[in-house]
Scaffold this motif. Structure first.
Motif, mmCIF file in Angstrom:
data_model
loop_
_atom_site.group_PDB
_atom_site.id
_atom_site.type_symbol
_atom_site.label_atom_id
_atom_site.label_comp_id
_atom_site.label_asym_id
_atom_site.label_seq_id
_atom_site.Cartn_x
_atom_site.Cartn_y
_atom_site.Cartn_z
ATOM 1 N N THR A 198 0.839 -1.192 0.000
ATOM 2 C CA THR A 198 0.000 0.000 0.000
ATOM 3 C C THR A 198 0.876 1.244 0.000
ATOM 4 O O THR A 198 1.730 1.415 0.869
ATOM 5 N N CYS A 199 0.676 2.093 -0.986
ATOM 6 C CA CYS A 199 1.454 3.336 -1.074
ATOM 7 C C CYS A 199 1.097 4.238 0.107
ATOM 8 O O CYS A 199 -0.087 4.477 0.385
ATOM 9 N N SER A 200 2.096 4.732 0.801
ATOM 10 C CA SER A 200 1.857 5.560 1.994
ATOM 11 C C SER A 200 1.330 6.952 1.640
ATOM 12 O O SER A 200 0.861 7.674 2.513
ATOM 13 N N ILE A 201 1.397 7.313 0.350
ATOM 14 C CA ILE A 201 0.946 8.641 -0.060
ATOM 15 C C ILE A 201 -0.517 8.614 -0.499
ATOM 16 O O ILE A 201 -1.380 9.259 0.094
ATOM 17 N N CYS A 202 -0.821 7.838 -1.560
ATOM 18 C CA CYS A 202 -2.186 7.816 -2.105
ATOM 19 C C CYS A 202 -3.032 6.676 -1.540
ATOM 20 O O CYS A 202 -4.229 6.609 -1.806
ATOM 21 N N LEU A 203 -2.387 5.746 -0.795
ATOM 22 C CA LEU A 203 -3.064 4.609 -0.151
ATOM 23 C C LEU A 203 -3.639 3.604 -1.150
ATOM 24 O O LEU A 203 -4.455 2.755 -0.772
ATOM 25 N N ASN A 204 -3.227 3.685 -2.405
ATOM 26 C CA ASN A 204 -3.597 2.672 -3.387
ATOM 27 C C ASN A 204 -2.546 1.568 -3.390
ATOM 28 O O ASN A 204 -1.420 1.759 -2.918
ATOM 29 N N TYR A 205 -2.923 0.388 -3.934
ATOM 30 C CA TYR A 205 -1.951 -0.699 -4.027
ATOM 31 C C TYR A 205 -0.918 -0.378 -5.100
ATOM 32 O O TYR A 205 -1.254 0.140 -6.163
ATOM 33 N N MET A 206 0.327 -0.709 -4.803
ATOM 34 C CA MET A 206 1.413 -0.418 -5.733
ATOM 35 C C MET A 206 1.610 -1.572 -6.705
ATOM 36 O O MET A 206 1.573 -2.735 -6.315
ATOM 37 N N THR A 207 1.792 -1.241 -7.959
ATOM 38 C CA THR A 207 2.140 -2.205 -8.983
ATOM 39 C C THR A 207 3.498 -1.811 -9.554
ATOM 40 O O THR A 207 3.964 -0.694 -9.357
ATOM 41 N N SER A 208 4.121 -2.750 -10.238
ATOM 42 C CA SER A 208 5.439 -2.473 -10.810
ATOM 43 C C SER A 208 5.343 -1.348 -11.851
ATOM 44 O O SER A 208 4.397 -1.318 -12.642
ATOM 45 N N PRO A 209 6.272 -0.370 -11.812
ATOM 46 C CA PRO A 209 7.444 -0.270 -10.942
ATOM 47 C C PRO A 209 7.128 0.337 -9.581
ATOM 48 O O PRO A 209 6.284 1.215 -9.472
ATOM 49 N N ILE A 210 7.823 -0.163 -8.539
ATOM 50 C CA ILE A 210 7.691 0.361 -7.177
ATOM 51 C C ILE A 210 9.011 1.021 -6.806
ATOM 52 O O ILE A 210 10.083 0.443 -7.009
ATOM 53 N N ILE A 213 16.280 6.538 -0.287
ATOM 54 C CA ILE A 213 17.530 5.925 0.168
ATOM 55 C C ILE A 213 17.381 5.268 1.541
ATOM 56 O O ILE A 213 18.210 4.454 1.944
ATOM 57 N N ASN A 214 16.287 5.597 2.259
ATOM 58 C CA ASN A 214 16.034 4.986 3.567
ATOM 59 C C ASN A 214 15.040 3.836 3.495
ATOM 60 O O ASN A 214 14.625 3.295 4.523
ATOM 61 N N GLY A 215 14.619 3.454 2.269
ATOM 62 C CA GLY A 215 13.763 2.289 2.096
ATOM 63 C C GLY A 215 12.277 2.544 2.158
ATOM 64 O O GLY A 215 11.484 1.597 2.125
ATOM 65 N N HIS A 216 11.862 3.792 2.235
ATOM 66 C CA HIS A 216 10.422 4.089 2.234
ATOM 67 C C HIS A 216 9.889 3.971 0.810
ATOM 68 O O HIS A 216 10.426 4.582 -0.108
ATOM 69 N N THR A 217 8.834 3.191 0.641
ATOM 70 C CA THR A 217 8.331 2.875 -0.695
ATOM 71 C C THR A 217 7.171 3.779 -1.095
ATOM 72 O O THR A 217 6.429 4.284 -0.242
ATOM 73 N N LEU A 218 7.024 3.943 -2.400
ATOM 74 C CA LEU A 218 5.899 4.696 -2.950
ATOM 75 C C LEU A 218 5.644 4.245 -4.379
ATOM 76 O O LEU A 218 6.536 3.693 -5.036
ATOM 77 N N CYS A 219 4.414 4.479 -4.846
ATOM 78 C CA CYS A 219 4.022 4.017 -6.183
ATOM 79 C C CYS A 219 4.629 4.916 -7.264
ATOM 80 O O CYS A 219 5.139 6.003 -6.976
ATOM 81 N N SER A 220 4.543 4.463 -8.499
ATOM 82 C CA SER A 220 5.145 5.205 -9.612
ATOM 83 C C SER A 220 4.485 6.563 -9.817
ATOM 84 O O SER A 220 5.150 7.536 -10.178
ATOM 85 N N HIS A 221 3.150 6.650 -9.583
ATOM 86 C CA HIS A 221 2.448 7.921 -9.780
ATOM 87 C C HIS A 221 2.929 8.968 -8.775
ATOM 88 O O HIS A 221 3.215 10.107 -9.142
ATOM 89 N N CYS A 222 3.033 8.568 -7.501
ATOM 90 C CA CYS A 222 3.487 9.502 -6.474
ATOM 91 C C CYS A 222 4.975 9.821 -6.647
ATOM 92 O O CYS A 222 5.403 10.944 -6.384
ATOM 93 N N ASN A 223 5.750 8.833 -7.089
ATOM 94 C CA ASN A 223 7.184 9.058 -7.290
ATOM 95 C C ASN A 223 7.430 10.126 -8.359
ATOM 96 O O ASN A 223 8.317 10.972 -8.235
ATOM 97 N N SER A 224 6.617 10.091 -9.421
ATOM 98 C CA SER A 224 6.779 11.077 -10.502
ATOM 99 C C SER A 224 6.269 12.456 -10.113
ATOM 100 O O SER A 224 6.666 13.460 -10.693
ATOM 101 N N ALA A 225 5.393 12.502 -9.095
ATOM 102 C CA ALA A 225 4.807 13.782 -8.698
ATOM 103 C C ALA A 225 5.588 14.472 -7.580
ATOM 104 O O ALA A 225 5.384 15.663 -7.324
ATOM 105 N N LEU A 226 6.487 13.729 -6.905
ATOM 106 C CA LEU A 226 7.205 14.280 -5.752
ATOM 107 C C LEU A 226 8.706 14.340 -6.009
ATOM 108 O O LEU A 226 9.244 13.555 -6.799
#
Length: 304
Positions: free
Chosen positions: A57-69, A73-86
């Motif tokens: 579960t993406c900690s930002i949008c709370l949707n399930y993450m699909t590849s790519p995830i 550098i500290n291991g906190h994960t986020l989905c591709s949509h949030c990664n491109s927006a932040l």
């Protein structure tokens, strides 16, 4: 001799009964143990799936993450949509560098996840690599307002959309598949914000009217939307008929309503009634330039 044989017979009979009882009990015992083991296995799998789903579960949008995830550098994960927006990780504020989480991506491909519209009624469990495709077409996904082109940003399910239109927009309610609408040609701009809502054949339809310019000449545009998915909309057709009383001639247009979920392309859409203002005046009633009124007869019907 007779007493001895009788005693032997009784002992044999007793041992035979015990053997039969044991043979009946053993399969039952194994069956009960197998049921408990399967129930325990299902419980463990459910707990494991829930734990994995939480990790996916993406900690930002709370949707399930699909590849790519992605991860910081500290291991906190986020989905591709949030990664491109932040630019920075919202958890630790470190700069995002586009690092992938390959292990989590592999786990994600092996899971079946609930649809993001489960709260709206969807009960499907979809393999992770198909979930985006499913959610883009899920019949439980919310609708945009039919006035979105005018700036309304409402989004909701079908019942909420109808209530929103009744409360927040000018509208006309029609409860028949055959009806007549009249549009004053000199006040079409006032009618562009009024959407007739037609409840018929067990569904809801919306009628839009507006003006546009084509080759420097004013035109009238009228089209119909369907509250539902595209495959459902294709089950219906509509007809628009206008007639010039003075010249004893008429014009008939036929089309298919388009789902409100679809983005309408007026350049390549043939299910839109378009008529030049000059021709509309020719069909108007009364036939004069003072308060001309275009009368349109509509018919909605199911395709055979």
């Amino acid at each position: 001799m007779e007493k001895g044989s009788t005693s032997n017979n009784r002992s044999q009979s007793s041992s035979s009964m015990e053997t039969d009882a044991d043979s009946e009990w053993i399969p039952y015992f194994h069956k009960r143990r197998r049921i408990r083991e399967e129930a325990c296995k299902r419980s463990m799998e459910a707990s494991l799936n829930e734990a994995l789903k939480e990790q996916l579960t993406c900690s930002i949008c709370l949707n399930y993450m699909t590849s790519p995830i992605f991860q910081c550098i500290n291991g906190h994960t986020l989905c591709s949509h949030c990664n491109s927006a932040l630019n920075k990780c919202p958890t630790c504020r470190e700069t995002l560098v586009g690092a992938r989480t390959r292990a989590l991506e592999k786990i994600a491909t092996s899971l079946s996840l609930p649809c993001m519209y489960a709260r709206n009624g969807c009960n499907e469990k979809i393999p992770n690599f198909f979930i985006e495709e499913h959610e883009s077409q899920c019949k439980f996904r919310p609708y945009k307002c039919v006035h979105a082109v005018l700036g309304c940003d409402f989004v909701g399910d079908s019942d909420s959309l109808l209530e929103h239109i009744r409360e927040d927009h000018d509208h006309i309610m029609i409860n028949d598949h055959f009806f007549t609408l009249r549009y004053p040609l000199d006040k079409l701009e006032e009618y562009s914000g009024t959407v007739p809502v037609v409840k018929t054949l067990g569904n809801h339809f919306f009628i839009h009217v507006g003006e546009f310019y084509k080759e420097g000449e004013r035109h009238v545009r009228i089209y119909m939307d369907f509250l539902g998915d595209e495959d459902e909309a294709n089950n219906y057709s509509y007809e628009i008929k206008t007639r010039s009383q003075k010249r004893n001639s008429f014009h008939v247009f036929g089309g298919t309503p388009q789902s409100v979920r679809q983005k309408r392309d007026f350049k390549e859409n043939f299910d839109v009634f378009e008529i030049s203002l000059k021709k509309a005046l020719w069909y108007s009633k009364p036939y004069k330039y003072d308060d001309p009124e275009l009368t349109l007869k509509f018919r909605i019907y199911e395709n055979n």
